[in-house]
Design an enzyme around this catalytic site. Structure first.
Site, PDB file in Angstrom:
ATOM      1  CG  ASN A  12      -1.859   8.277   2.574  1.00 45.24           C
ATOM      2  OD1 ASN A  12      -1.915   7.021   2.247  1.00 45.24           O
ATOM      3  ND2 ASN A  12      -1.171   9.231   2.462  1.00 45.24           N
ATOM      4  CG  HIS A  16      -1.256   5.610  -0.758  1.00 46.91           C
ATOM      5  ND1 HIS A  16      -2.519   5.282   0.697  1.00 46.91           N
ATOM      6  CD2 HIS A  16      -2.432   4.263  -1.163  1.00 46.91           C
ATOM      7  CE1 HIS A  16      -3.781   5.137   0.834  1.00 46.91           C
ATOM      8  NE2 HIS A  16      -3.639   4.106  -0.639  1.00 46.91           N
ATOM      9  NE  ARG A  48      -4.115   1.909   2.100  1.00 48.90           N
ATOM     10  CZ  ARG A  48      -3.987   2.230   3.121  1.00 48.90           C
ATOM     11  NH1 ARG A  48      -3.197   2.750   4.465  1.00 48.90           N
ATOM     12  NH2 ARG A  48      -5.258   3.237   3.458  1.00 48.90           N
TER      13      ARG A  48
END
Ligand SMILES: *[C@@H]1O[C@H](CO)[C@@H](O)[C@H](O)[C@H]1NC(C)=O
Ligand SMILES: *[C@@H]1O[C@H](CO)[C@@H](O)[C@H](O)[C@H]1NC(C)=O
Ligand SMILES: *[C@@H]1O[C@H](CO)[C@@H](O)[C@H](O)[C@H]1NC(C)=O
Ligand SMILES: *[C@@H]1O[C@H](CO)[C@@H](O)[C@H](O)[C@H]1NC(C)=O
Ligand SMILES: *[C@@H]1O[C@H](CO)[C@@H](O)[C@H](O)[C@H]1NC(C)=O
Ligand SMILES: *[C@@H]1O[C@H](CO)[C@@H](O)[C@H](O)[C@H]1NC(C)=O
Ligand SMILES: *[C@@H]1O[C@H](CO)[C@@H](O)[C@H](O)[C@H]1NC(C)=O
Length: 359
Positions: free
Chosen positions: A97, A69, A65
Site C-alpha cells: 500500500n 485491499h 483497489r
C-alpha cells in the site's frame, strides 16, 4: 473514470440470486440494507465520484483497489481507511500500500456528504463497496446491486496487510494460494478480479523487474511482447524514477472492458501477475483469459460474481465494530455503547465457499 461509455451490463437473475448467498456476517448483507435509513446513499457516492473523476480520470480504479485491499485484510471492514494514531498502526503504509494507495480524500468527501444526509448510519466499508461498483459503471463496465450492511473495524493490522496483499511478481500458484486464504478459491475469481486491471495505472517500481534483469537472468521477461518491451523501457529506464506511472491497459486505459484480456493474448500485460495468467504453461487460467478476451459479457458476469464474493469476505467472528463517523479514526470511547460485538459464527451457504470459520 472520466470517459463515459454506454455499455451497461444488466445483472442476470442468477447473479441477483447470488447476492443473498454470500454474507458471513452475523447480519446478512443485502442490497436493500439502507432502503429506509439512507435511501440516497448510492446517488450521493455516485455524484462525488463523478465530480472527482472529471479532475482525476484514474480515481475509479484507485477506489476499486481500496475496496480490494480493505477486503483482503481481515475482511471488508474499512480497516484500510484508518490513519496512524496512538493506538492504530495504519495499513496505508503496509508493503503493498505504501505510496500507492490513493483516493482517501474522495472517500472523505463521500462520507461527509453521506453523514450530512443520514448521520451515523452508513459504514465506511459500505461506502468503499458502493464506490467500487460505481467506478466500474462510470468506466463502462457492469452494474450490480451491491450487498450492504458491513460495519467498520476498531483496529487495523499492518503486519497482516504486509503478508496478505499480493505483490506484482507472484506466480499463478502463489496468487491462487493467496486468494484462497480469503476464501476466493476458484480460478475464475482470480482471473475475473485480475480483469480490474482493465483500468488504472501502475508505477514503474511494480514491473521494472521484468524489463532488464528478470528473475536474475540478465535479460527481460521472455513473455513480454518485443515492441511493448521497448515502449516500457522508454517509460521506465533502468535505475529511473520508480514512481512514474503508466496505463495498466495499453489499449483503452480508462475504460472497463475486456481489452485487458486481449492485451494478454498479444503479450502486452503490464505486470508479471497479469501476463502469466496466459503465459504460464499448462495453467488453467489460460482458458479463462481466452474466454474473457472473446466474450466481454462472460467477463462482466464473472467479474460481478467475484466482486460480490470478495465484498462478502467477513471480519473475524467476534471483532468489535461500529459505524465510524470519520473514516480515518475510530469513534471516541465515550460512544463505546454503540460498539457491537459479533457473537455468531459465520454459517456456511452457497456463496461462502472457502470462508473458513476461523476468519
Ligand atoms: C513508506 O514510504 C515512505 C516514503 O518512501 C518511507 O519513508 C516509509 O519508511 C515507508 N513506510 C514503511 C512502513 O515502509
Ligand atoms: C494482526 O494479525 C496477525 C495474524 O492474524 C495477528 O497475529 C496479530 O496479532 C494482529 N496484530 C494486530 C495489531 O492486531
Ligand atoms: C526464476 O528462476 C528460478 C530459478 O532459476 C526458477 O525456478 C523460477 O521458475 C523462475 N521464475 C520465473 C517466474 O520464471
Ligand atoms: C518521479 O515521478 C513522479 C510521478 O511522475 C513525480 O511526481 C516525481 O516528482 C518524480 N521524482 C523525481 C525525483 O523526479
Ligand atoms: C506484439 O504486439 C503487437 C501490437 O499489439 C501485435 O501485433 C503482435 O502480434 C504482438 N506479438 C506477439 C508475439 O504477440
Ligand atoms: C458469452 O458469454 C455469455 C455469458 O457467459 C454467454 O451466455 C454467451 O453465450 C457467450 N457468447 C458466446 C458467443 O459464446
Ligand atoms: C473452495 O472452498 C470450498 C469451501 O472450503 C470448497 O467446498 C470448494 O471445494 C473449494 N473449491 C475449490 C475449487 O477448491
Amino acid at each position: 473514470m472520466a470517459s463515459l461509455f454506454l455499455n451497461k451490463f444488466v445483472v442476470s437473475s442468477l447473479v441477483a440470486m447470488l447476492l443473498f448467498a454470500g454474507a458471513s456476517y452475523a447480519q446478512q448483507l443485502t442490497p436493500t440494507f439502507y432502503d429506509s435509513t439512507c435511501p440516497n446513499v448510492i446517488g450521493i457516492v455516485r455524484t462525488v465520484l463523478q465530480n472527482a473523476a472529471m479532475a482525476d480520470p484514474r480515481i475509479g480504479a484507485s477506489l476499486n483497489r481500496l475496496h480490494f485491499h480493505d477486503c483482503f485484510v481481515n475482511g471488508c471492514d474499512g480497516s484500510l481507511l484508518l490513519d496512524n494514531s496512538a493506538t492504530i498502526l495504519s495499513e496505508k503504509q503496509a508493503l503493498g500500500n505504501n505510496n500507492s494507495v490513493r483516493g482517501f480524500d474522495v472517500v472523505d468527501q463521500m462520507k461527509t456528504q453521506v453523514e450530512a444526509a443520514c448521520p451515523g448510519v452508513v459504514s465506511c466499508a459500505d461506502i468503499l463497496a458502493i464506490a467500487s461498483e460505481e467506478s466500474v459503471v462510470l468506466a463502462g463496465g457492469p452494474s450490480w446491486a451491491v450487498p450492504l450492511g458491513r460495519r467498520d473495524s476498531l483496529t487495523a493490522n499492518r503486519s497482516l496487510a504486509d503478508d496478505q496483499l499480493p505483490p506484482p511478481f507472484f506466480t499463478v500458484d502463489e496468487l491462487k494460494a493467496n486468494f484462497a486464504t480469503v476464501g476466493l478459491n476458484t480460478t475464475e475469481d482470480l482471473v475475473a478480479l485480475s480483469g480490474a486491471h482493465t483500468f488504472g495505472r501502475a508505477r514503474c517500481v511494480g514491473f521494472v523487474g521484468r524489463l532488464y534483469n528478470f528473475n536474475s537472468t540478465g535479460g527481460p521477461d521472455p513473455t513480454i511482447n518485443a515492441t511493448f518491451l521497448e515502449t516500457l523501457r522508454q517509460i521506465c529506464p533502468q535505475n529511473g524514477n520508480g514512481s512514474v506511472l503508466t496505463n495498466l491497459d495499453r489499449t483503452t486505459a480508462d475504460a472497463f472492458d475486456s481489452n485487458y484480456f486481449t492485451n494478454l493474448q498479444t503479450r502486452e500485460g503490464l505486470l508479471q501477475t497479469d501476463q502469466e495468467l496466459i503465459s504460464t504453461p499448462g495453467s488453467d487460467t489460460i482458458e479463462l483469459v481466452n474466454r474473457f478476451a472473446a466474450n466481454q459479457t462472460a467477463f462482466f458476469q464473472s467479474f460481478v460474481n467475484s466482486m460480490i464474493r470478495m465484498g462478502n469476505i467477513p471480519p473475524p467472528p467476534g471483532s468489535p465494530s461500529e459505524i465510524r463517523r470519520n473514516c480515518r479514526v475510530v469513534n471516541s470511547a465515550s460512544v463505546a455503547d454503540t460498539i457491537v460485538t459479533t457473537t455468531t459464527t459465520p454459517t456456511g451457504s452457497v456463496g461462502t465457499d472457502g470462508f473458513a470459520s476461523d476468519m
